[in-house]
Design a protein around this motif. Structure first.
Motif, PDB file in Angstrom:
ATOM      1  N   PHE A 252       3.388   6.191  -5.487  1.00 53.49           N
ATOM      2  CA  PHE A 252       2.036   5.975  -5.823  1.00 53.49           C
ATOM      3  C   PHE A 252       1.066   6.896  -5.291  1.00 53.49           C
ATOM      4  CE2 PHE A 252       4.620   2.282  -6.453  1.00 53.49           C
ATOM      5  CZ  PHE A 252       4.505   1.968  -7.819  1.00 53.49           C
ATOM      6  N   ILE A 253       0.106   7.264  -6.029  1.00 44.77           N
ATOM      7  CA  ILE A 253      -1.027   7.917  -5.566  1.00 44.77           C
ATOM      8  C   ILE A 253      -2.528   7.297  -5.890  1.00 44.77           C
ATOM      9  CG2 ILE A 253      -2.498   9.896  -5.748  1.00 44.77           C
ATOM     10  CD1 ILE A 253      -0.141  11.547  -5.666  1.00 44.77           C
ATOM     11  N   GLN A 254      -3.382   7.239  -4.725  1.00 46.69           N
ATOM     12  CA  GLN A 254      -4.607   6.347  -5.015  1.00 46.69           C
ATOM     13  C   GLN A 254      -5.697   7.504  -5.552  1.00 46.69           C
ATOM     14  OE1 GLN A 254      -4.982   2.943  -4.366  1.00 46.69           O
ATOM     15  NE2 GLN A 254      -6.799   3.171  -5.506  1.00 46.69           N
ATOM     16  N   SER A 255      -6.286   7.122  -6.641  1.00 44.85           N
ATOM     17  CA  SER A 255      -7.271   8.183  -7.134  1.00 44.85           C
ATOM     18  C   SER A 255      -8.599   7.248  -7.497  1.00 44.85           C
ATOM     19  CB  SER A 255      -6.653   8.751  -8.487  1.00 44.85           C
ATOM     20  OG  SER A 255      -6.423   7.923  -9.571  1.00 44.85           O
ATOM     21  N   SER A 256      -9.421   8.048  -8.121  1.00 45.53           N
ATOM     22  CA  SER A 256     -10.570   7.125  -8.659  1.00 45.53           C
ATOM     23  C   SER A 256     -10.454   6.160  -9.686  1.00 45.53           C
ATOM     24  CB  SER A 256     -11.799   8.264  -9.159  1.00 45.53           C
ATOM     25  OG  SER A 256     -11.207   8.854  -9.917  1.00 45.53           O
ATOM     26  N   GLU A 257      -9.424   6.628 -10.446  1.00 41.78           N
ATOM     27  CA  GLU A 257      -9.214   5.384 -11.467  1.00 41.78           C
ATOM     28  C   GLU A 257      -7.957   4.254 -10.930  1.00 41.78           C
ATOM     29  OE1 GLU A 257      -8.747   8.876 -11.956  1.00 41.78           O
ATOM     30  OE2 GLU A 257     -10.568   9.161 -12.875  1.00 41.78           O
ATOM     31  N   GLY A 258      -7.809   4.301  -9.780  1.00 46.81           N
ATOM     32  CA  GLY A 258      -6.917   3.152  -9.001  1.00 46.81           C
ATOM     33  C   GLY A 258      -5.518   3.904  -8.499  1.00 46.81           C
TER      34      GLY A 258
END
Length: 390
Positions: free
Chosen positions: A197-203
């Motif tokens: 999993f990668i954390q981004s501005s969308e979650g």
């Protein structure tokens, strides 16, 4: 003053630089400066980024600070050299202690490879040995042979590598790696599935599924950077763990060279240019190199096909028999970056044509399972291209 500079860099600058380097490794932008400026602007509200973005010329100021530090270090080295010359008659050399600021806690001091010197001497490497049965060694050897990262390891080092790996069992739901953490080991999967999993501005979003035969956690070791993604067990998994030092001593140099060459090649394959950087990185781990001599048949028309090929070196000729009993006709010549064998996998049919090596050829291959898992999003492109020249 030197200690204040060191603390400033470690406490305020390093946290944001580590996150920035992680994003650079994930996205591999062509234009570095615009990407970094945009990233810093978007993340300027975080405490670490705010510290880095104070003032217009922060990077210039940091450079000046580093130059001052280097000048001070050179002055200290000259003083030490003079002192040693005056003490030539002394039988024992006096050991010089590192500055107090060297012993710090917190984030890793840099994102580059480990440096060795007077205060951080390179130690003699003694590989660890974890007891295994012969059956375990055989299983592990078969798994490692299928991993891209270990493809360039010779038989002697492979035996040392197998001894150095430790079995680890994790239960469903266990988060083994957290994005942004320091990385001190990698894992190879023997049984089960791990999700990345990668954390981004969308979650948080899932970017990869790792199954038996895959590895994960290698990027932090290859580039000495924070973890690029979080990894969680989708089910009970049996893993093999390899520590950082063993990886550095046995695998890293050959692996970096091999991976960089393959990533550079894949970036130039037209079919794969629409893939995200992380997806191409996953593809690197799954590809296997095979060689064919001039005149050798690579694919035979009518046979069941379970393999997809990408041609790296040489020339291959595609031929097809349209009417039984008649000679085969040349359909196409394939060069560097071309691919073939996809029709049998897309349509679950026998090979529609034959392919033989017109010169000595080097290819990368994907199995049917891996083809469907990694190239599934490209099936529409593959089908369209197939209609154009088949």
């Amino acid at each position: 003053m030197a200690q204040e500079h060191q603390e400033y860099i470690q406490q305020k600058v390093n946290p944001i630089l580590e996150n920035l380097v992680t994003q650079l490794l994930l996205e591999r932008p062509e234009q570095l400066a615009p990407f970094m400026i945009k990233w810093l602007s978007q993340n300027s509200k975080t405490p670490a980024a705010a510290a880095l973005t104070e003032g217009v010329n922060v990077l210039s100021e940091l450079k000046v600070e580093m130059e001052k530090l280097q000048a001070e270090v050179q002055g200290l080295e000259q003083q030490v050299a003079c002192k040693e010359e005056k003490e030539e008659t002394d039988d024992e050399e006096e050991e010089i202690a590192p500055p107090a600021s060297y012993f710090t806690t917190g984030p890793r001091a840099s994102v580059s490879a480990e440096a060795y010197g007077q205060w951080n001497p390179e130690r003699l490497f003694v590989p660890p040995v974890f007891a295994k049965t012969e059956e375990q060694k055989t299983r592990l050897a078969n798994i490692l042979k299928e991993c891209f990262l270990f493809a360039s390891i010779d038989s002697h080092d492979m035996a040392i590598l197998i001894d150095a790996m430790q079995e680890k069992v994790v239960e469903q739901g266990t988060r083994l790696i957290n994005q942004g953490d320091d990385g001190d080991c990698l894992y190879v999967i023997e049984e089960g599935q791990m999700n990345c999993f990668i954390q981004s501005s969308e979650g948080e979003r899932k970017v990869k599924e790792c199954v038996a035969g895959d590895l994960f956690g290698e990027l932090a070791l290859l580039y000495n950077c924070p973890r690029a993604a979080s990894v969680e067990a989708a089910q009970r998994c049996v893993l093999w763990e390899l520590d950082r030092e063993s990886f550095n001593q046995i695998v890293k140099k050959a692996a970096i060279s091999h991976r960089e060459q393959l990533e550079e090649f894949l970036e130039k394959v037209p079919l794969l240019q629409s893939m995200e950087t992380y997806e191409r990185s996953s593809l690197c781990d799954a590809l296997h190199a095979v060689s064919f001599n001039k005149g050798e048949v690579i694919v035979q028309q009518g046979e069941i096909g379970d393999t997809f090929y990408i041609l790296e070196e040489g020339t291959a000729v595609v031929t097809k028999v349209y009417v039984a009993g008649t000679p085969a006709k040349e359909v196409l010549r394939l060069q560097h970056g071309a691919y073939f064998g996809e029709l049998a996998l897309l349509n679950n049919e026998p090979r529609a044509a034959s392919v033989h090596a017109a010169t000595d050829c080097q290819c990368y291959t994907l199995s049917r399972r891996t083809f469907n898992r990694l190239l599934g999003p490209l099936q529409e492109i593959l089908q369209r291209n197939a209609r154009e020249y088949h």
